[in-house]
Design a protein around this motif. Sequence first.
Motif, PDB file in Angstrom:
ATOM      1  N   SER A  41       0.942  -1.218  -0.036  1.00  0.00           N
ATOM      2  CA  SER A  41      -0.038  -0.156   0.104  1.00  0.00           C
ATOM      3  C   SER A  41       0.899   1.428   0.140  1.00  0.00           C
ATOM      4  O   SER A  41       1.427   1.471   0.995  1.00  0.00           O
ATOM      5  N   PRO A  42       0.785   1.952  -1.092  1.00  0.00           N
ATOM      6  CA  PRO A  42       2.002   2.998  -1.318  1.00  0.00           C
ATOM      7  C   PRO A  42       1.471   4.140  -0.296  1.00  0.00           C
ATOM      8  O   PRO A  42       0.274   4.500   0.112  1.00  0.00           O
ATOM      9  N   ALA A  43       2.611   4.814   0.107  1.00  0.00           N
ATOM     10  CA  ALA A  43       2.245   5.994   0.869  1.00  0.00           C
ATOM     11  C   ALA A  43       2.029   7.339  -0.075  1.00  0.00           C
ATOM     12  O   ALA A  43       2.457   7.360  -1.011  1.00  0.00           O
ATOM     13  N   ASP A  44       1.185   8.209   0.437  1.00  0.00           N
ATOM     14  CA  ASP A  44       0.854   9.532  -0.222  1.00  0.00           C
ATOM     15  C   ASP A  44       0.479  10.392   0.872  1.00  0.00           C
ATOM     16  O   ASP A  44       0.217  10.199   2.112  1.00  0.00           O
ATOM     17  N   THR A  45       0.674  11.759   0.299  1.00  0.00           N
ATOM     18  CA  THR A  45       0.505  12.899   1.534  1.00  0.00           C
ATOM     19  C   THR A  45      -0.258  14.001   0.587  1.00  0.00           C
ATOM     20  O   THR A  45       0.051  14.148  -0.367  1.00  0.00           O
ATOM     21  N   VAL A  46      -1.316  14.543   1.077  1.00  0.00           N
ATOM     22  CA  VAL A  46      -2.149  15.762   0.578  1.00  0.00           C
ATOM     23  C   VAL A  46      -1.827  16.858   1.300  1.00  0.00           C
ATOM     24  O   VAL A  46      -2.081  16.845   2.550  1.00  0.00           O
ATOM     25  N   LYS A  47      -1.631  18.000   0.626  1.00  0.00           N
ATOM     26  CA  LYS A  47      -1.517  19.074   1.492  1.00  0.00           C
ATOM     27  C   LYS A  47      -2.260  20.183   0.648  1.00  0.00           C
ATOM     28  O   LYS A  47      -2.036  20.326  -0.440  1.00  0.00           O
ATOM     29  N   ALA A  48      -2.994  21.124   1.487  1.00  0.00           N
ATOM     30  CA  ALA A  48      -3.887  21.892   0.971  1.00  0.00           C
ATOM     31  C   ALA A  48      -4.054  22.886   1.705  1.00  0.00           C
ATOM     32  O   ALA A  48      -4.146  22.934   3.024  1.00  0.00           O
ATOM     33  N   THR A  49      -4.408  24.413   1.358  1.00  0.00           N
ATOM     34  CA  THR A  49      -4.967  25.483   2.054  1.00  0.00           C
ATOM     35  C   THR A  49      -6.442  25.838   1.669  1.00  0.00           C
ATOM     36  O   THR A  49      -6.603  25.738   0.391  1.00  0.00           O
ATOM     37  N   THR A  50      -7.053  25.975   2.531  1.00  0.00           N
ATOM     38  CA  THR A  50      -8.457  26.326   2.422  1.00  0.00           C
ATOM     39  C   THR A  50      -8.614  27.862   2.169  1.00  0.00           C
ATOM     40  O   THR A  50      -7.811  28.471   2.545  1.00  0.00           O
ATOM     41  N   LYS A  51      -9.946  28.220   1.594  1.00  0.00           N
ATOM     42  CA  LYS A  51     -10.044  29.831   1.778  1.00  0.00           C
ATOM     43  C   LYS A  51      -9.627  30.669   2.777  1.00  0.00           C
ATOM     44  O   LYS A  51      -9.457  31.506   2.816  1.00  0.00           O
ATOM     45  N   SER A  52     -10.285  29.972   3.778  1.00  0.00           N
ATOM     46  CA  SER A  52     -10.092  30.437   5.291  1.00  0.00           C
ATOM     47  C   SER A  52      -8.464  30.533   5.773  1.00  0.00           C
ATOM     48  O   SER A  52      -8.350  30.838   6.809  1.00  0.00           O
ATOM     49  N   GLY A  53      -7.561  30.004   4.776  1.00  0.00           N
ATOM     50  CA  GLY A  53      -6.153  29.960   5.283  1.00  0.00           C
ATOM     51  C   GLY A  53      -6.005  28.827   6.252  1.00  0.00           C
ATOM     52  O   GLY A  53      -4.531  28.802   6.997  1.00  0.00           O
ATOM     53  N   VAL A  54      -6.741  27.750   6.369  1.00  0.00           N
ATOM     54  CA  VAL A  54      -6.161  26.597   7.136  1.00  0.00           C
ATOM     55  C   VAL A  54      -5.366  25.843   6.311  1.00  0.00           C
ATOM     56  O   VAL A  54      -5.839  25.319   5.135  1.00  0.00           O
ATOM     57  N   ASN A  55      -4.094  25.390   6.683  1.00  0.00           N
ATOM     58  CA  ASN A  55      -3.488  24.494   6.062  1.00  0.00           C
ATOM     59  C   ASN A  55      -3.758  22.989   6.564  1.00  0.00           C
ATOM     60  O   ASN A  55      -3.888  22.876   7.883  1.00  0.00           O
ATOM     61  N   ILE A  56      -3.851  22.153   5.704  1.00  0.00           N
ATOM     62  CA  ILE A  56      -4.330  20.688   6.077  1.00  0.00           C
ATOM     63  C   ILE A  56      -3.534  19.690   5.580  1.00  0.00           C
ATOM     64  O   ILE A  56      -3.373  19.920   4.248  1.00  0.00           O
ATOM     65  N   THR A  57      -2.897  18.870   6.108  1.00  0.00           N
ATOM     66  CA  THR A  57      -2.036  17.913   5.790  1.00  0.00           C
ATOM     67  C   THR A  57      -2.594  16.316   6.066  1.00  0.00           C
ATOM     68  O   THR A  57      -2.669  16.261   7.274  1.00  0.00           O
ATOM     69  N   ILE A  58      -2.585  15.587   5.102  1.00  0.00           N
ATOM     70  CA  ILE A  58      -2.955  14.171   5.443  1.00  0.00           C
ATOM     71  C   ILE A  58      -2.143  13.358   5.001  1.00  0.00           C
ATOM     72  O   ILE A  58      -1.526  13.244   3.556  1.00  0.00           O
ATOM     73  N   ALA A  59      -1.343  12.404   5.815  1.00  0.00           N
ATOM     74  CA  ALA A  59      -0.602  11.525   5.288  1.00  0.00           C
ATOM     75  C   ALA A  59      -1.095  10.046   5.570  1.00  0.00           C
ATOM     76  O   ALA A  59      -1.446   9.635   6.715  1.00  0.00           O
ATOM     77  N   TYR A  60      -0.923   9.425   4.518  1.00  0.00           N
ATOM     78  CA  TYR A  60      -1.671   8.076   4.650  1.00  0.00           C
ATOM     79  C   TYR A  60      -1.033   7.130   3.745  1.00  0.00           C
ATOM     80  O   TYR A  60      -0.161   7.218   2.866  1.00  0.00           O
TER      81      TYR A  60
END
Length: 172
Positions: free
Chosen positions: A31-50
């Motif tokens: 099961s390969p690793a991946d990371t999602v990084k994004a910034t919402t319009k309200s300025g919240v940085n969200i990072t998901i590592a899975y």
Amino acid sequence: MKQLFKLLAITGFILTTISASAQTPKKPRPSPADTVKATTKSGVNITIAYSQPSVKGRTIGTDIAPYGKWWRTGANEVTTIEFSKDVKVEGKALAAGKYALYSIPNENEWVIIFNKDIKSWGTVYKEENDVLRVNVKPGKSSGFVEQLKFAVDPSGKVSLAWGDKLVAFTVK
């Protein structure tokens, strides 16, 4: 003198073997690793590592990620989600920080769990470490998704697509 030579030869052989085995490349994980990084319009940085488990012809809810039981929401190590600011998830307050992301899948409702134990292997879960739980309705993905895939949209919608499932929650 012969014994000293034998001892040196054996020591050299052992050190060479250890060195060679240390240089053996690791096998890729199924099961390969991946990371999602994004910034919402309200300025919240969200990072998901899975890690991305594959469906492989199995049925979600019975063969994998069984309904009614907690699941690590990924594979291998625990899936983590991090917020740069205090947020509201589905209208419920959650402090800025990094959390383990678990879920309890069900046919008509999924429980999304934010847990403070980010260091455990994904197969270890302790409910007493839960910080927040929210309930969301699952939907259908637009097409079949073989490997689990997370996405974060600028509006703050966090979604996971896997098989024919689409599960989303809002972060504001």
